[in-house]
Design an enzyme around this catalytic site. Sequence first.
Site, PDB file in Angstrom:
ATOM      1  N   ARG A 162       4.575   6.265  -0.909  1.00 49.76           N
ATOM      2  CA  ARG A 162       4.662   5.308  -2.032  1.00 49.76           C
ATOM      3  C   ARG A 162       3.552   5.649  -3.023  1.00 49.76           C
ATOM      4  O   ARG A 162       2.375   5.447  -2.722  1.00 49.76           O
ATOM      5  CB  ARG A 162       4.538   3.881  -1.497  1.00 49.76           C
ATOM      6  CG  ARG A 162       5.123   2.849  -2.461  1.00 49.76           C
ATOM      7  CD  ARG A 162       4.829   1.439  -1.991  1.00 49.76           C
ATOM      8  NE  ARG A 162       3.405   1.219  -1.992  1.00 49.76           N
ATOM      9  CZ  ARG A 162       2.764   0.426  -1.123  1.00 49.76           C
ATOM     10  NH1 ARG A 162       3.415  -0.218  -0.196  1.00 49.76           N
ATOM     11  NH2 ARG A 162       1.452   0.285  -1.188  1.00 49.76           N
ATOM     12  N   HIS A 166       2.934  -1.634  -4.114  1.00 49.47           N
ATOM     13  CA  HIS A 166       4.184  -2.236  -3.649  1.00 49.47           C
ATOM     14  C   HIS A 166       4.761  -3.140  -4.728  1.00 49.47           C
ATOM     15  O   HIS A 166       5.968  -3.207  -4.942  1.00 49.47           O
ATOM     16  CB  HIS A 166       3.937  -3.039  -2.368  1.00 49.47           C
ATOM     17  CG  HIS A 166       5.090  -3.920  -1.986  1.00 49.47           C
ATOM     18  ND1 HIS A 166       6.160  -3.468  -1.250  1.00 49.47           N
ATOM     19  CD2 HIS A 166       5.352  -5.212  -2.281  1.00 49.47           C
ATOM     20  CE1 HIS A 166       7.027  -4.457  -1.096  1.00 49.47           C
ATOM     21  NE2 HIS A 166       6.561  -5.524  -1.711  1.00 49.47           N
ATOM     22  N   TYR A 175      -6.723  -0.111   0.187  1.00 50.73           N
ATOM     23  CA  TYR A 175      -6.395   0.265   1.565  1.00 50.73           C
ATOM     24  C   TYR A 175      -5.886   1.703   1.727  1.00 50.73           C
ATOM     25  O   TYR A 175      -5.698   2.165   2.842  1.00 50.73           O
ATOM     26  CB  TYR A 175      -5.345  -0.703   2.151  1.00 50.73           C
ATOM     27  CG  TYR A 175      -4.065  -0.797   1.329  1.00 50.73           C
ATOM     28  CD1 TYR A 175      -3.064   0.159   1.447  1.00 50.73           C
ATOM     29  CD2 TYR A 175      -3.877  -1.842   0.433  1.00 50.73           C
ATOM     30  CE1 TYR A 175      -1.908   0.075   0.696  1.00 50.73           C
ATOM     31  CE2 TYR A 175      -2.722  -1.930  -0.324  1.00 50.73           C
ATOM     32  CZ  TYR A 175      -1.737  -0.958  -0.191  1.00 50.73           C
ATOM     33  OH  TYR A 175      -0.597  -1.030  -0.936  1.00 50.73           O
TER      34      TYR A 175
END
Length: 270
Positions: A162, A166, A175
């Site tokens: 990704r 998100h 993170y």
Amino acid sequence: MLRMVNQCFGNVADEVKGRQMPVHYSFKDIHFFSISSPLGTQIVQAAGAAYGMKLKGSKQVAMTSFGDGSSSEIDFHSGLNLAAVTKSPCIFMLENNQYAISVPSAKQSASESYAIKAAAYGMPGVQVDGNDVLAVYKVTADAVERARNGEGPTLIELVTFRMSAHSTSDDPSRYCPPELFKQWAEKDPLKRYEAYLLKAKVMTQAEMDKVAKDAVAEVEAAIKEAEKNGPHPAPETMFGDVYEHLPPILEEQKAAMLKDFNEHGVPGAH
Ligand SMILES: Cc1ncc(C[n+]2csc(CCOP(=O)(O)OP(=O)(O)O)c2C)c(N)n1
Ligand SMILES: [Mg+2]
């Protein structure tokens, strides 16, 4: 394109009448069914649809896609088990982009891959480079053929990454190690496919530039067109599409809502 933008805007021309989140497209005429915000819902729906196709003896195949995060939902188990035991024509596309919002795959699953989970259900599990357009096409075509031949479902794990957040409320810099973005940028599927098309002399650079330019123009034109449509579907539409004849209690609610709307405008705006 315009139909998709209308859905993203949830405007008066939105075919799902503003009842879905953006990018939850649904087009009845091409049998394109919406993903669902509650993760994994579409996995059981696809298995059920595929079983229905099998019972009808049609040559249709159901295909559903979902993220690595959805593999922990009970729907994953229910859907894969049902499809396998009924040998239904269903393809499960699991996009393993390494993260479910901030949860890395290592905390999502202790299996050595996602594809391996298929073995427990009694169906083939194929792991493929999700950034290789032709490899994805090949494994998908093979799975469609198996399904059409009555050989049942397939789980396909598309390994990718990704490259952004998100959602707008997510911040991957909190993170996700920054070097991962660098590493995966090298594997950009569009760049790789472009390089292949150039090398194989299928397209010239000028032709590819035109495709990219036309695509942007198409999206921009659709946005301009969608902006001309009314901002939202008529409020009474929210009472439609469930009952042929609205029960009296809902008639009452509809009348009360319309009275409120006519006096105060959009619900919740006062
Ligand atoms: C049943 C359910 N539980 C929790 C959520 C909240 N939620 C939304 S997206 C998401 C993670 C999904 O993971 P993945 O599909 O891998 O998405 P990605 O981060 O790769 O976009 C979660 C937990 C939800 N939508 N539905
Ligand atoms: Mg994910």
